[in-house]
Design a protein around this motif. Structure first.
Motif, PDB file in Angstrom:
ATOM      1  N   LYS A  83       0.850  -1.194   0.000  1.00  0.00           N
ATOM      2  CA  LYS A  83       0.000   0.000   0.000  1.00  0.00           C
ATOM      3  C   LYS A  83       0.881   1.236   0.000  1.00  0.00           C
ATOM      4  O   LYS A  83       1.994   1.226   0.501  1.00  0.00           O
ATOM      5  N   LYS A  85       1.060   5.387   0.993  1.00  0.00           N
ATOM      6  CA  LYS A  85       0.443   6.398   1.851  1.00  0.00           C
ATOM      7  C   LYS A  85       0.875   7.780   1.369  1.00  0.00           C
ATOM      8  O   LYS A  85       2.064   8.017   1.152  1.00  0.00           O
ATOM      9  N   GLN A 229      -4.250   3.582  -9.650  1.00  0.00           N
ATOM     10  CA  GLN A 229      -4.503   4.898  -9.067  1.00  0.00           C
ATOM     11  C   GLN A 229      -3.492   5.924  -9.576  1.00  0.00           C
ATOM     12  O   GLN A 229      -2.351   5.598  -9.873  1.00  0.00           O
ATOM     13  N   ILE A 316      -4.225   9.773   2.363  1.00  0.00           N
ATOM     14  CA  ILE A 316      -4.842   8.898   1.368  1.00  0.00           C
ATOM     15  C   ILE A 316      -4.006   7.620   1.292  1.00  0.00           C
ATOM     16  O   ILE A 316      -2.797   7.673   1.066  1.00  0.00           O
ATOM     17  N   THR A 317      -4.654   6.489   1.512  1.00  0.00           N
ATOM     18  CA  THR A 317      -3.995   5.187   1.441  1.00  0.00           C
ATOM     19  C   THR A 317      -4.568   4.415   0.265  1.00  0.00           C
ATOM     20  O   THR A 317      -5.791   4.332   0.113  1.00  0.00           O
ATOM     21  N   SER A 318      -3.692   3.865  -0.575  1.00  0.00           N
ATOM     22  CA  SER A 318      -4.158   3.147  -1.762  1.00  0.00           C
ATOM     23  C   SER A 318      -3.446   1.813  -1.899  1.00  0.00           C
ATOM     24  O   SER A 318      -2.252   1.704  -1.605  1.00  0.00           O
ATOM     25  N   TYR A 323      -8.862   3.267  -2.720  1.00  0.00           N
ATOM     26  CA  TYR A 323      -8.175   4.150  -1.789  1.00  0.00           C
ATOM     27  C   TYR A 323      -9.134   4.576  -0.680  1.00  0.00           C
ATOM     28  O   TYR A 323     -10.354   4.543  -0.839  1.00  0.00           O
TER      29      TYR A 323
END
Length: 331
Positions: A83, A85, A229, A316-318, A323
């Motif tokens: 992930k 951040k 993303q 924002i975490t994707s 996300y």
């Protein structure tokens, strides 16, 4: 009971059909003759070694297989659980964005001189010891003011800044910090790329002939993709920068110049069509940022707006497909 009896009969039948010449028997017979032959010619030999040779070989094979399984499992885990951040740090009427991609980091701007210690403390809270890519988008105090503090407190990889210079003390402090650590500054060109752990970054900004007069026009613009993303970090770039090129649709937009009406033109937004718009801005600032017209423009295209003056530090975490957004992150 009937089921048990049938199973026992099957076992008996299996025993009857078992061949006499098994591999084990052949091995022991061969081993026996070897020992006898060696005894005849008068040489000592380790009988246990002969008996254990096959077992050791099987053990080695098993260890290799287990090792391969562990390696494959590790690779799969890293691909599915990775992930990224992205923190939009609340530094008032200024910019500072931290990207953490596994063990790699990127910091875009570091707020004002006064915010420098806050940025340093925030980075330390994230257990960061090194900034792999440190980007000063342009030499305005509200973007590079804290860069010297960051350079002094962390190991630094690459430093990106535009070619334009200014004679302010803030700019000189940054140059001094760079010099004392024996670092160099790279002025990136449009189209240059670099990679964090899995995130790919591209420099989108073009040089402007007017950047000496208006430092905002020198802003380094970065487009970052992570899986499916995409992020676009606009610095303080203005409409003139936006008109210099075409833009790809992007999921998350860091709005240029704190939401000023000098940036974020209608044509630009029609191309980018962001789902999320982040505005880094100070509460009750004297510039009256963000501009109401810009807010209306973002709403019209369906972008959801988040502001640091209202939501504090934004995270924002994707995972590359989806996300999540958290606000009021402790800083």
């Amino acid at each position: 009971m009937e089921h048990k009896i049938k199973k026992e009969k099957r076992k008996e039948n299996n025993k009857e059909k078992k061949p006499f010449w098994t591999i084990d028997k052949v091995f022991y017979i061969i081993a026996f003759f070897i020992v006898v032959a060696l005894g005849i010619i008068g040489k000592d030999y380790d009988w246990n070694a002969v008996l254990n040779a096959s077992a050791i070989e099987n053990q080695i094979d098993n260890e290799v297989q287990v090792s391969n399984i562990v390696e494959d499992k590790t690779n799969t885990t890293s691909q599915t659980e990775g992930k990224i951040k992205v923190y939009f740090i609340d530094v008032g009427q200024a910019d500072s964005i931290l990207v953490i991609d596994q063990e790699k980091t990127m910091l875009i701007d570091a707020g004002t001189n006064e915010a420098g210690s806050k940025v340093v403390d925030f980075l330390k809270k994230q257990n960061i010891t090194q900034i792999d890519y440190l980007i000063g988008t342009h030499p305005h105090e509200d973007h590079i003011g804290g860069l010297d503090d960051v350079i002094k407190n962390f190991e630094i990889g690459q430093i990106y800044m535009p070619k334009v210079q200014t004679n302010t003390k803030t700019f000189e402090d940054v140059l001094d910090a760079v010099s004392k650590k024996g670092l160099t500054i790279h002025a990136p060109q449009e189209g240059e790329t670099f990679t964090l752990a899995n995130a790919n970054c591209t420099v989108m900004s073009k040089e402007s002939n007017k950047s000496e007069e208006n430092l905002n026009l020198a802003s380094i613009v970065i487009r970052m993709t992570y899986g499916e993303q995409s992020f676009l970090f606009m610095g303080d770039s203005e409409k003139e920068n936006e008109e210099q090129r075409t833009w790809l649709q992007t999921d998350i937009l860091k709005v240029g110049h704190h939401g000023s009406n000098t940036s974020t033109s209608e044509d630009f937004l029609k191309q980018v069509k962001p789902e999320i718009a982040i505005i880094s801005v100070g509460k009750d600032n004297s510039y009256r940022h963000p501009n109401e017209e810009i807010l209306s423009r973002l709403k019209e295209i369906g972008a959801k707006i988040f502001r640091t003056d209202e939501s504090g530090t934004i995270l924002i975490t994707s995972d590359g497909k989806d996300y999540s957004i958290e606000t009021n992150i402790a800083s």
